[in-house]
Structure formats: C-alpha cells, structure tokens
Design an enzyme around this catalytic site. Structure first.
Site, PDB file in Angstrom:
ATOM      1  N   HIS A 160       0.811  -1.224   0.000  1.00 56.20           N
ATOM      2  CA  HIS A 160       0.000   0.000   0.000  1.00 56.20           C
ATOM      3  C   HIS A 160       0.846   1.278   0.000  1.00 56.20           C
ATOM      4  CE1 HIS A 160       0.754  -0.742   4.279  1.00 56.20           C
ATOM      5  NE2 HIS A 160       0.543   0.539   4.487  1.00 56.20           N
ATOM      6  N   ASP A 161       2.027   1.227   0.580  1.00 57.35           N
ATOM      7  CA  ASP A 161       2.874   2.435   0.629  1.00 57.35           C
ATOM      8  C   ASP A 161       4.135   2.298  -0.220  1.00 57.35           C
ATOM      9  OD1 ASP A 161       1.347   4.166   2.141  1.00 57.35           O
ATOM     10  OD2 ASP A 161       2.186   3.518   4.059  1.00 57.35           O
TER      11      ASP A 161
ATOM     12  N   LYS B  27       6.341   5.201  -1.517  1.00 51.35           N
ATOM     13  CA  LYS B  27       7.226   6.008  -0.668  1.00 51.35           C
ATOM     14  C   LYS B  27       8.693   5.873  -1.071  1.00 51.35           C
ATOM     15  CE  LYS B  27       4.382   6.307   3.508  1.00 51.35           C
ATOM     16  NZ  LYS B  27       4.249   5.922   4.933  1.00 51.35           N
TER      17      LYS B  27
ATOM     18  N   HIS C  76       3.200   9.903  -2.898  1.00 55.88           N
ATOM     19  CA  HIS C  76       3.562   8.484  -2.830  1.00 55.88           C
ATOM     20  C   HIS C  76       2.432   7.592  -3.349  1.00 55.88           C
ATOM     21  CE1 HIS C  76       1.217   8.248   0.974  1.00 55.88           C
ATOM     22  NE2 HIS C  76       1.193   6.949   0.743  1.00 55.88           N
TER      23      HIS C  76
ATOM     24  N   HIS D 194      -6.389   3.942  -0.367  1.00 59.00           N
ATOM     25  CA  HIS D 194      -6.327   3.697   1.072  1.00 59.00           C
ATOM     26  C   HIS D 194      -6.163   4.978   1.898  1.00 59.00           C
ATOM     27  CE1 HIS D 194      -1.934   3.951   0.466  1.00 59.00           C
ATOM     28  NE2 HIS D 194      -1.797   4.045   1.788  1.00 59.00           N
ATOM     29  N   HIS D 195      -5.927   6.118   1.242  1.00 61.60           N
ATOM     30  CA  HIS D 195      -5.884   7.390   1.977  1.00 61.60           C
ATOM     31  C   HIS D 195      -7.155   8.221   1.743  1.00 61.60           C
ATOM     32  CE1 HIS D 195      -2.011   7.321   3.895  1.00 61.60           C
ATOM     33  NE2 HIS D 195      -1.397   6.975   2.771  1.00 61.60           N
TER      34      HIS D 195
ATOM     35  N   ASP E 291      -4.263   0.512   8.129  1.00 61.90           N
ATOM     36  CA  ASP E 291      -3.105   1.402   8.075  1.00 61.90           C
ATOM     37  C   ASP E 291      -3.079   2.356   9.266  1.00 61.90           C
ATOM     38  OD1 ASP E 291      -0.759   2.294   6.799  1.00 61.90           O
ATOM     39  OD2 ASP E 291      -1.826   3.964   5.873  1.00 61.90           O
TER      40      ASP E 291
END
Length: 352
Positions: free
Chosen positions: A208-209, A212, A237, A269-270, A298
């Site tokens: 998911h990240d 970054k 990101h 997801h954000h 998260d």
C-alpha cells in the site's frame, strides 16, 4: 463386464434378466430393502434394474432413498405396458429410463448398453475434470508463490530505505486476513469477498505504501511535522505507487488480477469516508472496498507502531482515537468488523 443389480419380486423375471445378461455380472434382490443391502455390499454397482411393485419396499421408496444418499448409479425401471403414469413418476424420482414387461431380449440389451456407455463417458469426464482441477490448483499455487516473491522484493525496497520493516508487512497481512474473513462471515450485500479476492488483498496489503520509495529522504525520514509543501510531496507516494505497478494491456481481458487489486488498494487507502481524503476526494461506497479495508488497517498500525516522526501509543488509546475519527474516516461496516476481530488480531500478532 459391468456389475448390474436387478431388483424384482418375480423369480421368473430375475431368471430371464440373468439369462439375457450373461456377458455381465448380475446381482439379484427380491425387493428394495434387499437391493439396499446389496448396494452396501457392492457400492460400485454400474447399473440398477428396478421393478416398481414389490413387497417390503417398493421401487418408489427405493428411488427416494437413493436420492437421499446422492446415489449417481443409473437406474432403469421395469414397468408393465399400462403403467405410463408410474413410468413418469419413476423418471421424476431419478430413474434414467424404463423398460416395459414382458422383457424383450434386444431392447433390454440396447437400453443397458446405452446407459453403461453414458456412465463410462460421465466417469471419463469427471476424471478429466479432476485432473484439470489438480493442474489449475498447482498453477494457482505457483502463481501465488511468484506473486509473493515479487511483493516481498518490492517491500524490501522500503526496508532498505528504513521506511518500514518486515514486521509491518506481516502485521498488515494478518490484519487484512482477519478483517476480510469477518466480512466474509457476515455476508452483507456489497461486502462479499471470495477466497480468491481475500488471498489477493492479503498478499498485496504490504504494497500500500510502495510509492514512498520515490519520496526524498529529507521528507520521508523527517523526525518532525511536515510543512504544507512537504505534505504535498509526501502525498505523491500514492501516485508513485500506482505508477510503479503500471503495465500495458491490450484489452480488459489481459488485466492481471492481483496487480489490479494492488493498484486499487494503493490508490484509495488514503481516501476518507466523508470525502476529505486524497488523492481523489471520493467518498462513501465510491471508495473501493480494498481502500476502505486498508484505511482502517493502516491507521491502526501507524498508531500502534513507532515511526521516525512519532512514538507508538497503546492499543486501547489507539482504538479510542480511531473511534473518535471513525465517522469521518472509516466505512462504518468495515470499522465495526475491525473492532469485532481486534482481539484475534492482537493474539495473532503476539504469537507470531
């Protein structure tokens, strides 16, 4: 040579059947009850010849019991010429064909040969399907293992830059699996998940990240609060993660399922349930389920883990923080499911 069970209370008819079917092994029974006993002794009977009028247990009762046992052995009923209604009733109860008495040598042989050929063909198809299922299962396992290796390689990029640890990947997978299984168990409309979908969500959760890796160290590893310009860069990101998993397709049919799941999860997801998230400011059910699941996971992991810019907080405090922001941030169904499995999550994480 086939194994045939003949069930008839007429000794004459049984003798005739034995005489006609000398090229097969024939087992005899005088009523339905004896027929069931013979089936218990010889479970691999290839075909059953069944009279309808018999003492102790008639043919219709025998058919009902065979249906309850899920018996797939073909049954040919024996009837008299005036019993058309009984022929229909027998066929409705699962018989595959009927032969009228008095028995005709050629007709009986042909009807039996047809049913035996059909049974043989059916068994060949079942065996072929079984082999195909085994092959598909092996290939599915190989594909999932390949996906896992690819995902682990990508997650290691985060570890190399000290952005995350392998523990983070493990935690997200544990939480995703338990949360998905809870929703699957509830079976609510719009939240149904197949085993395949759950596997993909669990496998891709650590990605998911992944975007970054494209964020500069001075922002990514800054030990304090980010200023507005830095926040804007940090939020990139998400797009970088989507771009990292970009691939060309010729049509919808060439899409790779687990990559699509990962891209959807990364992209959403954000997002916040009230529409105040990023990057697309979508809200409610418009946010893909993958994103709504990952949002809860998260936040919990971020609160309960030490990060370069903050200390971790304890579980109970983290849950209180999440409850306060839940109406704005989280899908209420997903958050309720998360709260239901939190005890299991804590237990699994402590054990592993």
């Amino acid at each position: 040579m086939a194994l045939i069970l003949a069930i008839d209370d007429s000794a004459t008819d049984l003798s005739m059947i034995q005489y006609i079917l000398t090229n097969h092994e024939v087992i005899l029974a005088r009523n339905g009850e004896e027929g069931l006993q013979e089936l218990d002794i010889h479970p691999k009977v290839d075909l059953i010849l069944l009279d309808l009028h018999m003492p102790v247990m008639d043919g219709f009762t025998f058919l009902d019991i065979c249906h309850d046992r899920n018996l797939d052995t073909p049954i040919i009923i024996l009837t008299n010429s005036e019993e058309i209604d009984k022929e229909i009733r027998g066929l409705e109860k699962g018989a595959v064909d009927f032969i009228r008495k008095p028995l005709n040598f050629k007709a009986l042989q042909m009807r039996i040969d047809v049913q035996l050929r059909l049974k043989q063909s059916t068994e060949l198809i079942k065996e072929h399907n079984r082999q195909l299922e085994e092959l598909i299962e092996k290939r599915t396992q190989t594909i999932r293992r390949t996906n896992e290796i690819t995902i682990n390689a990508l997650v290691r990029l985060l570890e190399v830059r000290n952005i995350e640890t392998s523990h983070h990947a493990r935690r997200t997978k544990v939480m995703m699996e338990l949360l998905c299984r809870q929703l699957q168990k509830q079976g609510l409309a719009g939240y149904q998940l197949s085993d395949k979908e759950i596997n993909e969500l669990v496998d891709t959760a650590p990605l998911h990240d992944i975007g970054k890796v494209g964020i500069p160290d001075n922002i990514l590893l800054k030990p304090g609060r980010l200023d507005p310009d830095e926040i804007t860069i940090m939020r990139e990101h998400v797009n970088k993660g989507i771009e990292a998993l970009d691939y060309s397709i010729e049509s919808e049919e060439t899409k790779i399922s687990f990559i699509e799941t990962a891209r959807e999860l990364i992209a959403s997801h954000h997002e916040w349930y009230d529409g105040s998230g990023y990057p697309a400011n979508i809200q409610g059910q418009a946010i893909p389920l993958a994103g709504r699941l990952m949002a809860v996971i998260d936040v919990y992991d971020a609160l309960t883990s030490k990060r370069v810019y903050k200390e971790k907080i304890e579980h109970n405090e983290a849950i209180e923080v999440m409850k306060q922001e839940s109406p704005r941030h989280f899908d209420p169904i997903v958050f309720a499911a998360f709260l239901a499995v939190v005890p299991q999550i804590r237990k699994r994480l402590e054990e592993s």
